[in-house]
Write a protein that holds these residues in place. Structure first.
Motif, PDB file in Angstrom:
ATOM      1  N   ILE A 512       0.849  -1.212   0.000  1.00 10.96           N
ATOM      2  CA  ILE A 512       0.000   0.000   0.000  1.00 10.96           C
ATOM      3  C   ILE A 512       0.878   1.253   0.000  1.00 10.96           C
ATOM      4  N   LYS A 513       1.891   1.267   0.881  1.00 13.08           N
ATOM      5  CA  LYS A 513       2.749   2.462   0.981  1.00 13.08           C
ATOM      6  C   LYS A 513       3.526   2.694  -0.312  1.00 13.08           C
ATOM      7  N   GLN A 514       4.001   1.587  -0.888  1.00  9.01           N
ATOM      8  CA  GLN A 514       4.792   1.693  -2.127  1.00  9.01           C
ATOM      9  C   GLN A 514       3.934   2.292  -3.245  1.00  9.01           C
ATOM     10  N   GLN A 515       2.691   1.796  -3.361  1.00 10.32           N
ATOM     11  CA  GLN A 515       1.798   2.290  -4.407  1.00 10.32           C
ATOM     12  C   GLN A 515       1.445   3.765  -4.172  1.00 10.32           C
ATOM     13  N   LEU A 516       1.301   4.152  -2.904  1.00 11.89           N
ATOM     14  CA  LEU A 516       0.994   5.544  -2.586  1.00 11.89           C
ATOM     15  C   LEU A 516       2.170   6.452  -2.941  1.00 11.89           C
ATOM     16  N   GLU A 517       3.379   5.971  -2.669  1.00 10.84           N
ATOM     17  CA  GLU A 517       4.571   6.764  -3.012  1.00 10.84           C
ATOM     18  C   GLU A 517       4.674   6.948  -4.520  1.00 10.84           C
ATOM     19  N   ASN A 518       4.320   5.874  -5.259  1.00  8.38           N
ATOM     20  CA  ASN A 518       4.457   5.920  -6.716  1.00  8.38           C
ATOM     21  C   ASN A 518       3.462   6.857  -7.383  1.00  8.38           C
ATOM     22  N   SER A 519       2.194   6.728  -6.982  1.00  6.23           N
ATOM     23  CA  SER A 519       1.181   7.342  -7.851  1.00  6.23           C
ATOM     24  C   SER A 519       0.155   8.224  -7.162  1.00  6.23           C
ATOM     25  N   SER A 520       0.332   8.534  -5.901  1.00  2.00           N
ATOM     26  CA  SER A 520      -0.780   9.230  -5.276  1.00  2.00           C
ATOM     27  C   SER A 520      -0.411  10.641  -4.851  1.00  2.00           C
ATOM     28  N   ALA A 529      -5.625   6.792   5.044  1.00  2.00           N
ATOM     29  CA  ALA A 529      -5.317   6.796   6.482  1.00  2.00           C
ATOM     30  C   ALA A 529      -6.604   6.908   7.294  1.00  2.00           C
ATOM     31  N   ARG A 530      -7.515   7.732   6.796  1.00  2.21           N
ATOM     32  CA  ARG A 530      -8.800   7.926   7.484  1.00  2.21           C
ATOM     33  C   ARG A 530      -9.587   6.617   7.539  1.00  2.21           C
ATOM     34  N   GLN A 531      -9.567   5.889   6.418  1.00  2.70           N
ATOM     35  CA  GLN A 531     -10.267   4.597   6.386  1.00  2.70           C
ATOM     36  C   GLN A 531      -9.592   3.588   7.328  1.00  2.70           C
ATOM     37  N   ALA A 532      -8.249   3.662   7.386  1.00  6.47           N
ATOM     38  CA  ALA A 532      -7.527   2.750   8.296  1.00  6.47           C
ATOM     39  C   ALA A 532      -7.931   3.040   9.745  1.00  6.47           C
ATOM     40  N   SER A 533      -8.048   4.335  10.104  1.00  9.89           N
ATOM     41  CA  SER A 533      -8.478   4.700  11.466  1.00  9.89           C
ATOM     42  C   SER A 533      -9.886   4.200  11.737  1.00  9.89           C
ATOM     43  N   ARG A 534     -10.707   4.239  10.688  1.00  4.81           N
ATOM     44  CA  ARG A 534     -12.104   3.829  10.859  1.00  4.81           C
ATOM     45  C   ARG A 534     -12.221   2.326  11.065  1.00  4.81           C
ATOM     46  N   MET A 535     -11.326   1.570  10.403  1.00  8.44           N
ATOM     47  CA  MET A 535     -11.384   0.098  10.498  1.00  8.44           C
ATOM     48  C   MET A 535     -10.525  -0.453  11.634  1.00  8.44           C
ATOM     49  N   ASN A 537      -7.169  -0.168  11.923  1.00 11.93           N
ATOM     50  CA  ASN A 537      -5.785  -0.491  11.541  1.00 11.93           C
ATOM     51  C   ASN A 537      -4.882   0.704  11.877  1.00 11.93           C
ATOM     52  N   HIS A 538      -4.602   0.873  13.185  1.00  6.49           N
ATOM     53  CA  HIS A 538      -3.979   2.125  13.636  1.00  6.49           C
ATOM     54  C   HIS A 538      -2.495   2.231  13.293  1.00  6.49           C
ATOM     55  N   ASP A 539      -1.804   1.090  13.167  1.00  8.09           N
ATOM     56  CA  ASP A 539      -0.364   1.177  12.840  1.00  8.09           C
ATOM     57  C   ASP A 539      -0.173   1.740  11.436  1.00  8.09           C
ATOM     58  N   MET A 540      -1.018   1.252  10.500  1.00  4.97           N
ATOM     59  CA  MET A 540      -0.971   1.758   9.115  1.00  4.97           C
ATOM     60  C   MET A 540      -1.323   3.254   9.094  1.00  4.97           C
ATOM     61  N   ALA A 541      -2.380   3.610   9.827  1.00  3.94           N
ATOM     62  CA  ALA A 541      -2.840   5.001   9.855  1.00  3.94           C
ATOM     63  C   ALA A 541      -1.746   5.922  10.398  1.00  3.94           C
ATOM     64  N   SER A 568      -3.542   7.553  16.816  1.00  7.43           N
ATOM     65  CA  SER A 568      -3.300   6.232  16.209  1.00  7.43           C
ATOM     66  C   SER A 568      -2.195   5.512  16.968  1.00  7.43           C
ATOM     67  N   HIS A 569      -1.160   6.256  17.356  1.00  7.69           N
ATOM     68  CA  HIS A 569      -0.052   5.652  18.109  1.00  7.69           C
ATOM     69  C   HIS A 569      -0.552   5.153  19.464  1.00  7.69           C
TER      70      HIS A 569
END
Length: 961
Positions: A512-520, A529-535, A537-541, A568-569
């Motif tokens: 996910i991070k690699q794809q975000l660095e490439n194209s986002s 990140a907002r969706q990760a917080s909602r689900m 997944n706080h480490d990713m967020a 998140s931390h």
């Protein structure tokens, strides 16, 4: 990141210089008195914005009187501008205080020799019909103008007549015969008749008027069979029936008759359109015979466009009570099953139709039948519905056109509905979606991802094996930075977060991070990140928020992201909790609290006067207090080991008569702890009540936090403080309640598990043993191990509702009190305006506003008198229903005690379900109660030892007569 500014700092309105109401009105008045026509017109058209900004009667009254003056003396173009302003500001008309004066100025133009000026005046009167429904001079002018020889004036009179008929029963009854004569008169041109007929839709004020109008329309339908006349008459017929309600079944039969027998396509289309209107408004009035007749027409029509319309009506009905009436067999009917099959046969036939729209309605009907008739054995129907949905999915996912996307949305909505009511079909539906994802267009992929996420939220059907497919697709998304690709990245990430219910593996995070660095861009990363917080997944967020900190343009955004990173931390720290290891649990909670305290400081710095982040701050403060209460409870449980009851504890308990004393100091600590959890539950309830604009998922989240506090306080009571009287009936969960999200599912399972443990211990052992304290600590750890979900309202406000209050009398300077004599009452007028955002009533609507007025004595002046206790305080409440978002009411207040009183007016709202929401605002004014002159004179004379004079003694209530 700039795109986030709009949603985050909701309409800030920077740059525009703010003027107070009077200055703004004077500015526009200057324009109205200008000698140049252009400037006058510009001033007139700026009035609606003024009304929007300052929607209180005092300004609106002045403004409309100025506009009426312009209307009276200006030319026709200016009059037209004033007319447009009046029509735009229709909801503010009832705030005009001097209605007579306003109407007098406008009405003077009706005597003009210019027919255009008269026409504009008639339209103006028609637009004002809501505030002057019974003005006889307006009624007379409209009747007169209907006989005019000028077409423009007649059309304006027709417009005014329609508006007055809708508002006034007397006018409708009086004009009905006149309209009927004009429609039936040979001298009236056909195009004028077509404009006159729609007035009859407003003749619904009483049964006799509606009945005579129906007879007239019935005559017209038969007397004038031309296409245009039939279309207008039938539509007026339908609108009249929909308003008067009693004739709806007859109207449905009439429309079905025209649909079946009239050969003209235009008439058939109109009949379908009106049937759709009645299906939406009153589905319960449709009998089985009506639905059967519609099915037969649809089966026999050779035209796809008509079949599409009929199926649209049937699919609307299939989602309502009408479908149950259709399938329920009435006594004495043997052909019910055969007849019932007609609708099913039609839907099955249309499922694979080459027209996408027809196919979509076909599968929608099958889905609705499967959903609403669950008691019947409909296995073949379910299979047909699934196959039809899969076929449409394949067809529409390859096509990028708007029509295909609309059909795809219907298909995916049906999929979610079918899976919700028939969970055994979920596996096949999800597999077909995943298979199709690889070959679909990007726009279709986004919608399919939304559908997958919606299904996975309800049922944990996305197994780990499917994650591989999703990850492959995530890697395949090209490096182009188009909007569609960005949207797809967010949608896919959401599905991945929902499907990996436990912590994300490092491999997934890397991809996910690699794809975000490439194209986002940064906005996409923030949304993921907002969706990760909602689900949960706080480490990713946390990692994503960290990467975004340096990419924002303002310090408010920086502090906002920093606070999200800290939260998140903090939640990530709590994932390290282990059962039976209470010392590590304390250190984890302490670490989490440290991050939360950093985060709340940052969150406070992110708030602005326009966006105070009150819900976010309230939610986080409660979370901090809850964690501290959990930590304190674990320490209290540990104190049984570090400070066990003394040897004489039993003797102390016997002498004091309090059996709990034999447990030592832990009993008092537990009592404090229980009170703390109850207090937290109350505060969560207050937060819930103040969140009128929150979505249902956010409110459910707050409710779950409140329930966890109540659960722990109940566990403390049942295990330690009062095991004898503990009841478990009210807390037992009902398994039928539908769970909306994985977070809720996990919380509910923890609640049930804790209750079972507490109940079994409660029966076996007397308090307090290490088993009891261990049970409480395990309950705390089990609750904290469920990752907290930060719901939508924490990040995004989709509905915005606020109330603005104005009190009169009001002091010129807020610090100055209003002077009132103590033998008089103060009439306090409270006016208010309900203000909405871009989506009013999205989640709930305001039914009424509850106004609470209370007064408190701040400082006394003069002597203390013995005064009845009722007169010492003012505590009143009134409920008012807003009309066009405006309400006003009055309170009579007593101030018998001399001194300064603080009056507080607080508003709360009641929604359409009768639930009270404490939205505010709270307004205060100061009142100074002064002694009346006569009492003061008598008191001074008494103090000086002089008896009151003869004249003053005789001064009584009757002396003035």
């Amino acid at each position: 990141m700039a795109a986030s500014a709009k949603s985050f700092l909701a309409d800030a309105g920077y740059g525009e210089q703010e003027l107070d109401a009077n200055s703004a009105l004077m500015e526009l008045d200057k324009g109205l008195r200008s000698g140049k026509l252009g400037e006058q017109c510009e001033a007139v058209v700026r009035f609606p914005r003024l009304f929007q900004k300052y929607p209180f009667p005092i300004l609106i009254n002045s403004a409309f009187l100025k506009l009426a003056d312009v209307f009276r003396v200006g030319n026709n173009f200016l009059r037209l501008c004033v007319l447009k302003v009046t029509q735009q500001s229709e909801k503010h008309l009832e705030k005009i205080l001097n209605v007579d004066e306003f109407v007098k100025r406008v009405f003077s133009v009706i005597h003009s020799n210019d027919p255009v000026a008269r026409a504009i005046t008639l339209r103006m009167l028609g637009s004002m019909a809501s505030i002057i429904p019974e003005r006889k001079n307006a009624h007379h002018s409209i009747r007169q103008s209907l006989d005019s020889h000028d077409n423009v004036e007649v059309e304006a009179a027709i417009f005014a007549a329609a508006n007055f008929s809708a508002q006034s029963k007397d006018f409708a009854a009086g004009i009905c015969n006149k309209i009927s004569e004009m429609i039936q008169g040979l001298a009236t041109p056909v195009d004028l008749k077509l404009k006159l007929i729609p007035i009859l839709q407003h003749m619904h004020h009483d049964a006799s008027l509606a009945s005579s109008s129906r007879q007239l329309l019935q005559q017209l339908v038969t007397s004038y069979p031309s296409t245009k006349m039939v279309i207008v008459t039938l539509h007026t017929f339908t609108l009249l029936a929909a308003s008067s309600l009693v004739d709806i079944p007859k109207q449905i039969q009439l429309l079905l008759q025209y649909l079946k027998n009239d050969p003209r396509k235009a008439v058939k289309r109109l009949a379908i359109q009106d049937l759709k209107l009645l299906a939406n408004k009153t589905p319960h009035t449709w009998s089985r015979e009506n639905i059967q007749a519609l099915c037969e027409s649809a089966l026999h029509t050779p035209y796809d466009s008509l079949k599409l319309g009929m199926l649209s009506v049937l699919s609307t009905l299939s989602g309502t009570i009408a479908i149950k009436q259709y399938f329920s067999s009435a006594p004495g009917t043997t052909a019910t099953t055969a007849r019932s099959l007609d609708l099913v046969k039609l839907a099955q036939e249309c499922c694979y139709h080459n027209n996408r729209g027809i196919a979509a309605h076909g599968v929608r009907i099958l889905t609705n039948i499967s959903a609403s008739c669950q008691e019947k054995d409909l296995l073949p129907l379910e299979q047909d519905a699934v196959f039809g949905l899969e076929a449409l999915l394949v067809l529409c996912s390859q096509d990028d056109s708007p029509g295909a996307q609309a059909t795809l949305k219907i298909t995916l909505t049906c999929m979610v509905k079918l899976v919700k009511c028939r969970p055994h079909l979920s596996q096949s539906v999800v597999e077909s979606l995943l298979t199709q994802l690889h070959s679909a267009q990007d726009t279709a992929r986004i919608l399919m991802c939304h559908c997958l996420a919606a299904i996975a939220m309800q049922l944990p059907v996305l197994a780990d094996g499917m994650l591989g497919d999703l990850m492959d697709l995530y890697k395949l998304i090209g490096r182009s930075a188009t909007d569609k690709k960005q949207e797809l990245l967010v949608s896919l990430a959401t599905v991945i977060f929902v499907s990996s219910q436990k912590a994300l593996s490092s491999e997934i995070k890397t991809v996910i991070k690699q794809q975000l660095e490439n194209s986002s861009n940064g906005w996409t990363a923030y949304r993921i990140a907002r969706q990760a917080s909602r689900m949960g997944n706080h480490d990713m967020a946390r990692e994503l928020y960290q990467s975004l900190l340096t990419q924002v343009a303002s310090e408010h955004f920086y502090f906002w992201l920093n606070s999200l990173k800290e939260f998140s931390h903090a939640e990530q720290c709590l994932t390290g909790l282990q059962e039976d290891n209470y010392s590590s649990a304390l250190s984890c909670i302490a670490e989490a609290l440290k991050s939360y305290h950093k985060g709340i400081a940052s969150l406070t710095a992110a708030s602005t006067p326009l966006n105070p982040l009150s819900f976010q701050c309230g939610f986080v403060k409660l979370r901090i207090d809850l964690l501290q209460a959990f930590s304190q409870l674990i320490c209290t449980c540990n104190s049984l080991k570090t400070s066990p009851p003394p040897a004489i504890a039993t003797t102390i308990a016997m002498t004091s008569g309090n059996d709990l004393q034999r447990c030592g100091r832990i009993s008092n600590q537990m009592k404090h702890s229980m009170e703390e959890f109850r207090n937290l539950a109350t505060r969560y309830g207050d937060l819930y009540q103040s969140s009128f604009d929150a979505d249902s998922a956010t409110l459910r989240n707050v409710e779950l936090q409140q329930q966890s506090c109540l659960l722990i306080s109940h566990a403390i009571e049942a295990l330690i403080l009062d095991p004898e009287s503990a009841s478990f009936q009210e807390y037992s969960s009902n398994g039928t309640a539908h769970v909306e999200s994985e977070y809720e599912r996990r919380m509910m399972s923890v609640f049930n598990h804790v209750l079972e443990e507490v109940e079994s211990l409660n029966r076996k052992y007397a308090p307090v043993s290490y088993l009891h304290t261990a049970c409480l600590c395990d309950a705390v750890i089990a609750l904290l191990k469920v990752p907290l979900s930060f719901q939508r309202y924490f990040f995004q406000k989709l509905q915005s509702t606020s109330i603005k209050l104005a009190l009169s009398p009001s002091p010129r300077n807020p610090a100055e009190p209003i002077a009132v004599q103590n033998n008089q009452q103060l009439a306090l007028k409270v006016e208010g305006v309900v203000q909405h955002g871009s989506k009013p009533g999205l989640f709930r609507k305001i039914q009424s506003v509850c106004l609470n007025v209370s007064s408190v004595l701040q400082s006394k002046s003069g002597q203390d008198y013995k005064i009845p206790i009722d007169n010492m305080t003012n505590e009143m409440e009134q409920r008012v229903e807003p009309h066009n978002d405006y309400f006003s009411t009055q309170f009579l207040l007593n101030f018998v005690i001399l001194g300064t009183h603080n009056i507080t007016v607080e508003s709360s709202v009641i929604d359409s379900n009768g639930i009270v929401w404490k939205t505010g605002p709270k307004t205060t004014i100061l009142v100074k109660s002064l002694e009346d002159p006569y009492s003061q004179q008598v008191r001074l004379q008494q103090q000086q030892g002089q008896p009151p004079s003869q004249q003053q003694q005789q001064r009584t209530a009757y002396s003035r007569f």
